[in-house]
Design a protein around this motif. Structure first.
Motif, PDB file in Angstrom:
ATOM      1  N   ALA A  96      50.084  51.508  23.464  1.00  0.00           N
ATOM      2  CA  ALA A  96      50.055  52.382  24.644  1.00  0.00           C
ATOM      3  C   ALA A  96      48.670  52.503  25.285  1.00  0.00           C
ATOM      4  CB  ALA A  96      50.565  53.767  24.241  1.00  0.00           C
ATOM      5  N   PRO A  97      48.055  51.377  25.675  1.00  0.00           N
ATOM      6  CA  PRO A  97      46.689  51.487  26.207  1.00  0.00           C
ATOM      7  C   PRO A  97      46.587  52.359  27.459  1.00  0.00           C
ATOM      8  CG  PRO A  97      47.602  49.273  26.582  1.00  0.00           C
ATOM      9  CD  PRO A  97      48.545  49.993  25.666  1.00  0.00           C
ATOM     10  N   GLU A  98      47.507  52.154  28.414  1.00  0.00           N
ATOM     11  CA  GLU A  98      47.400  52.923  29.670  1.00  0.00           C
ATOM     12  C   GLU A  98      47.589  54.417  29.432  1.00  0.00           C
ATOM     13  OE1 GLU A  98      49.649  50.209  29.912  1.00  0.00           O
ATOM     14  OE2 GLU A  98      48.790  48.918  31.486  1.00  0.00           O
ATOM     15  N   ALA A 128      37.665  45.708  24.543  1.00  0.00           N
ATOM     16  CA  ALA A 128      37.938  44.820  25.690  1.00  0.00           C
ATOM     17  C   ALA A 128      39.369  45.027  26.197  1.00  0.00           C
ATOM     18  CB  ALA A 128      37.722  43.364  25.284  1.00  0.00           C
ATOM     19  N   HIS A 129      40.310  45.180  25.274  1.00  0.00           N
ATOM     20  CA  HIS A 129      41.722  45.398  25.620  1.00  0.00           C
ATOM     21  C   HIS A 129      41.873  46.692  26.435  1.00  0.00           C
ATOM     22  CE1 HIS A 129      46.090  45.270  24.951  1.00  0.00           C
ATOM     23  NE2 HIS A 129      46.030  46.528  24.545  1.00  0.00           N
ATOM     24  N   LEU A 130      41.211  47.753  25.979  1.00  0.00           N
ATOM     25  CA  LEU A 130      41.312  49.041  26.692  1.00  0.00           C
ATOM     26  C   LEU A 130      40.652  48.936  28.064  1.00  0.00           C
ATOM     27  CD1 LEU A 130      40.570  51.407  23.675  1.00  0.00           C
ATOM     28  CD2 LEU A 130      42.726  51.285  24.925  1.00  0.00           C
ATOM     29  N   LYS A 131      39.542  48.219  28.130  1.00  0.00           N
ATOM     30  CA  LYS A 131      38.864  48.062  29.421  1.00  0.00           C
ATOM     31  C   LYS A 131      39.725  47.255  30.383  1.00  0.00           C
ATOM     32  CE  LYS A 131      34.314  49.426  28.513  1.00  0.00           C
ATOM     33  NZ  LYS A 131      32.952  49.118  28.168  1.00  0.00           N
ATOM     34  N   GLY A 134      42.007  49.332  32.123  1.00  0.00           N
ATOM     35  CA  GLY A 134      41.469  50.330  33.061  1.00  0.00           C
ATOM     36  C   GLY A 134      40.526  51.365  32.490  1.00  0.00           C
ATOM     37  N   ALA A 135      40.202  51.301  31.196  1.00  0.00           N
ATOM     38  CA  ALA A 135      39.284  52.310  30.644  1.00  0.00           C
ATOM     39  C   ALA A 135      37.880  52.061  31.177  1.00  0.00           C
ATOM     40  CB  ALA A 135      39.272  52.236  29.119  1.00  0.00           C
ATOM     41  N   SER A 136      37.206  53.140  31.593  1.00  0.00           N
ATOM     42  CA  SER A 136      35.842  52.940  32.104  1.00  0.00           C
ATOM     43  C   SER A 136      34.836  53.011  30.969  1.00  0.00           C
ATOM     44  CB  SER A 136      35.525  53.974  33.190  1.00  0.00           C
ATOM     45  OG  SER A 136      35.826  55.254  32.711  1.00  0.00           O
ATOM     46  N   ARG A 137      35.151  53.781  29.923  1.00  0.00           N
ATOM     47  CA  ARG A 137      34.195  53.946  28.833  1.00  0.00           C
ATOM     48  C   ARG A 137      34.959  54.079  27.515  1.00  0.00           C
ATOM     49  NH1 ARG A 137      31.740  59.296  27.571  1.00  0.00           N
ATOM     50  NH2 ARG A 137      30.003  58.941  26.157  1.00  0.00           N
ATOM     51  N   VAL A 138      34.583  53.277  26.546  1.00  0.00           N
ATOM     52  CA  VAL A 138      35.220  53.391  25.225  1.00  0.00           C
ATOM     53  C   VAL A 138      34.118  53.456  24.173  1.00  0.00           C
ATOM     54  CG1 VAL A 138      36.868  52.385  23.585  1.00  0.00           C
ATOM     55  CG2 VAL A 138      37.166  51.963  26.036  1.00  0.00           C
ATOM     56  N   LEU A 139      34.156  54.490  23.324  1.00  0.00           N
ATOM     57  CA  LEU A 139      33.153  54.636  22.270  1.00  0.00           C
ATOM     58  C   LEU A 139      33.611  53.907  21.002  1.00  0.00           C
ATOM     59  CD1 LEU A 139      32.504  58.477  22.694  1.00  0.00           C
ATOM     60  CD2 LEU A 139      31.286  56.582  23.792  1.00  0.00           C
TER      61      LEU A 139
END
Ligand code: ATP
Ligand code: MG
Length: 264
Positions: A96-98, A128-131, A134-139
Motif C-alpha cells: 500500500a505505498p500510496e 525508491a519504491h515509495l518515492k 509520490g513520497a517527497s521524503r522518506v526517513l
C-alpha cells in the motif's frame, strides 16, 4: 493479473476474474510476490503475509466494528501527538505505498523505513519504491539513534521514530512494539492477529487488513484534522483497547463455531 511460476521463475501473468470470490486477497498476494521479485519484500515477509491472510479469513475479510473504533482512536492519537511517525517495512511498502504516503501527509507523520531483515540495499529499494509512488521524503537511512532492542531494528532516525511520541507500526514484530512502549511512546499497530505480541502490547491495536485499515484511517483523518484537541481527547478517553481485543477474539471464536456447524 496474477503471477504464475514455472521452474522457479515467474513465467506468466494470469488474469484474475472480476467475479472471483477471493479477488482482493489474490491481488494482495500478487503485490507481495511482485515486491519479492523487486527486492522490496523479504522471503520471510511471504510467510508473515500468509499468517495475516489466515486471520483475515477468520474475520470474514472485512473491517469489523472493533477495528473501526481502533482506527478512529489511532488517528486521534496521531493527531494529538507532539510528533508522530509511520514505520514502513517491505510488506507494507509493497502492499500500500500510496495509502501510506497519503496518511503520512494528512497526519504530518514522516514515513520511516525500519526492517527486521535489514540490508542497506533493501532500505534503498523501499525508499525508491515509495518515492516512485509520490513520497517527497522518506526517513530510515541515517539510523543515528537507538531503541533498546537487540535486532537491526534498533537503529532509527533521530528526527523520525526516535523523536515521535506516537508511532504507527504495521505487520510488525512484537519486540520492537514492546521496546517502543517501554520508551514511553504510544504504539498504534495494524496487525490481523489479535494474539500477536504486537497486538497485545500496543496502546491501540487495529485488527484489520493493512489496505482496508489505511483507507479507513485516511477517510477519518480528512475530517478529524478539523476537530479540536478536546474532541480528539474524548475519542481517546472513550477507547478501551482491552475490550477491543477481547471482543475481536470473541468474534473470531463465534465465527469458527458457526462455520463448524454449517459444515456438518
Ligand atoms: P509478534 O512478533 O507480534 O508476536 P508474529 O511473530 O506472529 O508477531 P510477525 O511476522 O512478527 O508475526 O508480524 C507479522 C504480523 O502481521 C502477523 O501477526 C500477521 O498476522 C500480520 N499481517 C500480515 N499481513 C497482514 C496484512 N496484510 N494486514 C494486517 N496484518 C497483517
Ligand atoms: Mg514476531
Amino acid at each position: 493479473m496474477l503471477g504464475g511460476w514455472k521452474g522457479g521463475e515467474r513465467m506468466v501473468k494470469v488474469k484474475i476474474p472480476e467475479s472471483h470470490p477471493r479477488r482482493e486477497s489474490l491481488l494482495y498476494r500478487d503485490k507481495i510476490v511482485e515486491g519479492l521479485d523487486e527486492g522490496i519484500v523479504s522471503k520471510e515477509g511471504l510467510i508473515a503475509h500468509g499468517r495475516g491472510e489466515a486471520f483475515d479469513y477468520l474475520l470474514g475479510e472485512k473491517t469489523v466494528e472493533e477495528a473501526l473504533d481502533a482506527e478512529k482512536a489511532g488517528v486521534a492519537a496521531m493527531l494529538l501527538g507532539r510528533s508522530s511517525a509511520i514505520s514502513v517495512n517491505g510488506n507494507t511498502a509493497a502492499l500500500a505505498p500510496e495509502k501510506l504516503i497519503e496518511l503520512s501527509e494528512l497526519l504530518d507523520a514522516p514515513l520511516e523505513v525500519n526492517l527486521f531483515y535489514k540490508s542497506e540495499e533493501r532500505v534503498e529499494r523501499i525508499i525508491a519504491h515509495l518515492k516512485k509512488h509520490g513520497a517527497s521524503r522518506v526517513l530510515g537511512r541515517k539510523g543515528d539513534a537507538k531503541l533498546p532492542i537487540e535486532s537491526e531494528r534498533a537503529k532509527v532516525d533521530s528526527d523520525g521514530i526516535y523523536r515521535a511520541d506516537v508511532v504507527l507500526v504495521a505487520l510488525e514484530d512484537g519486540d520492537r512494539t514492546e521496546a517502543l512502549e517501554k520508551m514511553g511512546k504510544s504504539v498504534v499497530a495494524i496487525d490481523l492477529n489479535p494474539l500477536s505480541r504486537t497486538a497485545q502490547k500496543a496502546a491501540i491495536s487495529i485488527i484489520d487488513e493493512l489496505s482496508r485499515a489505511l483507507d479507513n484511517m485516511i477517510d477519518m483523518a480528512r475530517f478529524m484534522r478539523d476537530l479540536s484537541a478536546d474532541e480528539l481527547n474524548s475519542v481517546l478517553e472513550s477507547y478501551d483497547n482491552d475490550r477491543i481485543l477481547k471482543s475481536t477474539l470473541e468474534k473470531i471464536a463465534k465465527g469458527l463455531m458457526m462455520l463448524g456447524l454449517e459444515s456438518r
